[in-house]
Design a protein around this motif. Sequence first.
Motif, PDB file in Angstrom:
ATOM      1  N   GLU B 390       0.866  -1.192   0.000  1.00 29.18           N
ATOM      2  CA  GLU B 390       0.000   0.000   0.000  1.00 29.18           C
ATOM      3  C   GLU B 390       0.894   1.231   0.000  1.00 29.18           C
ATOM      4  OE1 GLU B 390      -3.885   1.876   2.217  1.00 29.18           O
ATOM      5  OE2 GLU B 390      -2.613   0.481   3.300  1.00 29.18           O
ATOM      6  N   THR B 405      -2.481   3.913  -3.380  1.00 29.73           N
ATOM      7  CA  THR B 405      -2.432   2.835  -4.374  1.00 29.73           C
ATOM      8  C   THR B 405      -2.181   1.517  -3.648  1.00 29.73           C
ATOM      9  OG1 THR B 405      -1.387   4.372  -5.902  1.00 29.73           O
ATOM     10  CG2 THR B 405      -1.330   2.053  -6.515  1.00 29.73           C
ATOM     11  N   THR B 406      -2.963   0.511  -3.956  1.00 30.58           N
ATOM     12  CA  THR B 406      -2.723  -0.796  -3.349  1.00 30.58           C
ATOM     13  C   THR B 406      -2.448  -1.824  -4.442  1.00 30.58           C
ATOM     14  OG1 THR B 406      -5.058  -1.375  -3.404  1.00 30.58           O
ATOM     15  CG2 THR B 406      -4.248  -0.339  -1.393  1.00 30.58           C
ATOM     16  N   SER B 407      -1.638  -2.785  -4.096  1.00 26.22           N
ATOM     17  CA  SER B 407      -1.401  -3.892  -5.035  1.00 26.22           C
ATOM     18  C   SER B 407      -1.267  -5.188  -4.247  1.00 26.22           C
ATOM     19  CB  SER B 407      -0.160  -3.640  -5.880  1.00 26.22           C
ATOM     20  OG  SER B 407       0.989  -3.758  -5.095  1.00 26.22           O
ATOM     21  N   THR B 409      -0.148  -9.285  -4.980  1.00 22.62           N
ATOM     22  CA  THR B 409       0.339 -10.290  -5.937  1.00 22.62           C
ATOM     23  C   THR B 409       0.417 -11.651  -5.247  1.00 22.62           C
ATOM     24  OG1 THR B 409       1.682  -8.600  -7.002  1.00 22.62           O
ATOM     25  CG2 THR B 409       2.209 -10.883  -7.524  1.00 22.62           C
ATOM     26  N   SER B 456      -2.662 -11.015  -9.750  1.00 24.18           N
ATOM     27  CA  SER B 456      -2.171  -9.685  -9.419  1.00 24.18           C
ATOM     28  C   SER B 456      -3.325  -8.698  -9.484  1.00 24.18           C
ATOM     29  CB  SER B 456      -1.065  -9.291 -10.403  1.00 24.18           C
ATOM     30  OG  SER B 456      -0.690  -7.956 -10.181  1.00 24.18           O
ATOM     31  N   SER B 458      -4.110  -4.465  -8.726  1.00 21.71           N
ATOM     32  CA  SER B 458      -3.647  -3.158  -8.256  1.00 21.71           C
ATOM     33  C   SER B 458      -4.783  -2.158  -8.435  1.00 21.71           C
ATOM     34  CB  SER B 458      -2.403  -2.722  -9.032  1.00 21.71           C
ATOM     35  OG  SER B 458      -2.700  -2.556 -10.387  1.00 21.71           O
ATOM     36  N   SER B 460      -5.961   2.089  -7.664  1.00 17.03           N
ATOM     37  CA  SER B 460      -5.785   3.439  -7.151  1.00 17.03           C
ATOM     38  C   SER B 460      -7.114   4.161  -7.372  1.00 17.03           C
ATOM     39  CB  SER B 460      -4.634   4.144  -7.875  1.00 17.03           C
ATOM     40  OG  SER B 460      -4.960   4.294  -9.228  1.00 17.03           O
TER      41      SER B 460
END
Lengths: 310, 818
Positions: B390, B405-407, B409, B456, B458, B460
Amino acid sequence: MNIKNYIAISLSAILFWSCEKIIEFKGEETEPYLVLTSTPESDSIFTAYLSKSIFTYSPDVNDSTKFYVKDGKVNLFVNGEDKGELQHAKNGEYQHPSYRSKIGDKIELRAFYSGFPELYSSSSQPQRTNIISCDTTVVKDEQGNYNVAINITFDTSVDVAYYRLRIALVASILDLTLGKTTVIREAWKSSDPIFSAGPLSGGNSYKIFPRDNLTTRTYSINATMNLFTLEPSITVEAYIEVDLQSISKELYEYYLSLNKYGTLLGSMTAEPVKVYSNIQNGLGILGGYTTNVQKISLLSHPLPPPFREF
Amino acid sequence: MRNILLHLSLFLTITLVAQNYTVSGYVLDLNSGESMIGATVYDSISQRGVVTNAYGFYSLSLPKGRAKIFYSFVGYQGQNRDLVLHKDSVIKIELTETVELQEVIVVANKSETGVMGSQMSAIDVPIEQIKNVPSMMGEVDVVKALQLLPGVQSGNDAGSGFYVRGGGPDENLMLLDGVPLYNVNHLFGFFSVFNADAVKNVTLYKGSFPARYGGRLSSVVDVRTKEGNLKEYHGNVSIGLLSAKVMAEGPIWKDKTAFIFSARRTYFDVLAMPFMPLINESYKQGDRTGYYFYDINAKVHHKFSDKDKIYLSFYMGDDVMYASMNSSFSNTSDASYTTNIDSKTKMDWAWGNLITSLRWSHVYGSKLFSNASLTYSQYNFNVDTKLGTETKNYPVSNPDFVQSTTSQTNVGYKSKIQDIAFRGDYDWMPHHNHDIKFGEYLVFHVFSPGVSVFQSESASASVSQAVDTLISDPSIYALESHLFFEDNITLTKNLKMNVGLNLSTFSVRNNIYWGLEPRLSFRALVTKDLSFKASYSYMSQYIHLLTNSSVSLPADLWVPVTDNIKPMRSHQAALGVFYNVLGELDLSVEGYYKSMDNVLEYQEGASFLGSTTSWEDKVYQGRGWSYGVEFLAQRSVGKLTGWIGYTWSKSERLFDREGQVLNEGKPFYAKYDRRHDFSVTLNYAFNKKIDVSATYVYGTGTCGSLPMQTYQAPVLISTSTDINNLYGVPDGLENGTIDYIPVRNNYRLPDYHRLDLGINFHKKLKRFGSQTWSVGIYNVYNQLNPFMVYNSYENNKKVLKMMSIFPVMPSVSYTFKF
């Protein structure tokens, strides 16, 4: 250091203590080999290199002069005719004063050096491959970068068993700091299936492939190369060079093993690779090739912006 | 030929019609009701004898009239039965342990594997003997004890690698109560999965394979676990440096139903947890990382009658490696923004076996014993890695306006092999000269070589992206079957033979492979203490293990034969002399020759790891052969017991088939070729309170491929400043030198040797139970044995470096028994 540290270190040491040490090589050292290397290009001055191998764990390995054999003898025979002895030029490089190899010539080499057995090898110069067409198109990819797409069509009916394809972007860039031009190169890539047959792919700059995989009289290869290093304002020359070489079987095997060898160097999990040699009683390679080079200038190319100012 | 057949049929007719009666039943431990494997049943009047089978059952055909039968088992008081036979009789015998110092034995000279039996190249190893072998970190290990026997070699230092008579590590059939185990390693091969607390008996076959075994070329390790005490509750708790163990057994319904449960877990991860912040400065509160393995063995058996028993058993063992790490990072280098990045990494690796089996034993009359098993076995390997991030940007001008922004994986990998099998074993003793075993084994394999998952996400405020990819090799289904028949025939008083046949088939992807595998062993008794034996075995193997040969990795894959990869086959012949000295010392010398066809070797440059090439394209098939002489001297009675083993052997490979050439088509040594292998294992019991043990091993170094000569390839370097350099020099070859390996496996690693010592203090507690303190030292004189040898650079010079893993290692463990 408090008691917890001692315990931590002790636990780690007991359970995962591994140590390494340098050990002396205790084995039977093999005798050095005489090494003969020659990859003659058709219509070029005939050159061969004579050297000797050194025990791998000897400090002499780091001194390139220790490899050179300057006072050896290399005799050349072409189509069974004795062409005489090659002359030593420098650092173990031997040249024939007049002979330029021709397509179809059967070349034999014999090399002598005191304390080593006589070396012998032979190879034939392959036919030239006919490039029928070589087209380029500049396209913009999803990331907004410009790439050049290259389509090479060549004749597969000529009696050639193995090929090596080199594609190079050659650009002279004006370096304003140095006040001179420098040459750059770019890697090329291709998803053509003839390159994906296991270990037949080469490095970035060249790829080798056998004719076995080609079933039609002509074959087209598609490749791409990016252009993002070209700064239009300082590029004084830019062209793409396509060199489709016909290579002998010996050279094909040599490059094949060399690629594998280089890729896996230092790997602890891979089985070691022995580089191909066709030199009897020694090491090295004798294998010829014939080139066919095409140049496509990018300066006259109908480029999209920002290259239009070319 | 006709005359021979005539005499043979006459002989069989005469022997079969003579009036005989059968004495049959089980031989059991009086205190526990546990069946006794390999107990001797001998009638001194007719001089006929048998040994009990793997389920404690015996059947002895005797002439009408008087019989004087002696039942015996090492460490137990023998029992006599005087009978007058006029009908078939069922006799259940319960033996008691001797009150004298218990004597353990490696090979009983009256058993099938000793002087008297027709079986050769096999060793029975009672678990008590294994427990007395000094062990690494106090962890009793069945496989490591077997490595001390002649003909068996370990791989690298302390590994559980198992190389029998020149065969590979995948050529061993590891059976746990008759069910194949695919991965017998814990902790990357440093320990084996067999929990000694649950094990009753171990038999190793190196050759002369009875027809009832099939599917592997080089060895069978038949591990039998305890059945559970039908009389009383017992158990033990053991705590060592590496693991804690618990075992409990007892009756659920006295003399009818019993259970046994044992479990083991390592706790290094728990002990190390408080110290992790000291070792790793970035370790934070809430972070966790570690490794452990565990085993659970459970069995319930119920006796319906003396003729019917049913067993339900379960084994589960896993290795687990885990990590959960949190990190925070703040970046203020950009004057307009402050960026905070929080990331969380979670990694879970787990691999292990699961086995369940349901078995029904039934006795038909007095001559036929049957055993039917339905089993399920699986080995799986799972990797799951998650990375979450994050990122928050705080504009300096407006800190309340956060851009986030979060991602997330996820990367996963799974592989699995599953077996569903049925096995029927029948022991039929139609006559005192014939002990016939026959049956069938049918197994349905499901190979799932590998499934990779990549997910994955992501997101925002303005953009959201998601990728979900699954890459999977298709599962492969195969059906393997074995039909077998063997007869242990007593030809005369001095001549005995075991003749058998195993018909194997393997059906995979519309191909059917088969093998008709004859097995033969022969014994000639010269005196009651001296015999000569000879044997021949033909074996087929239809599955292969793709592995890195130096370390047993959990990602090792079992794969079946294919259109291109053919079944491995082997012929093995052996000759041996067996001699017993004064009933105390067993001596044997065996020589063997084994040829192998379609063995696998990796191609030059092939690596099991990190490649997208199909596994079939990485291997070649060729031939191999090995031969050697094995010497074994064992003392099995008295205060001093143990054995001395020595093996001289040679193992070579030849890969010269078109398109599958290795080493220029010339023979080369197998990776684990070892010329000399010597081991001594001794145990001395001063009294019932103290015993000491010592093990010394010495072995010639194993083989590896090392470059011997380095040469220059001038065409690579002469054009470095030329535009022709665009031809490209492969990575790593910029200096233009090439290392040359003249012969595959040309280098022999330094010799291996080690001394281990152990001492046990036993004490019977006043109130309840008994305790044992075990103290041991592994590698007493701190010999740095080779784990691996590799090239490196030191002061710009290429050197050989050797890595050793296990220095001197003291251990202590405590066991409480009740």
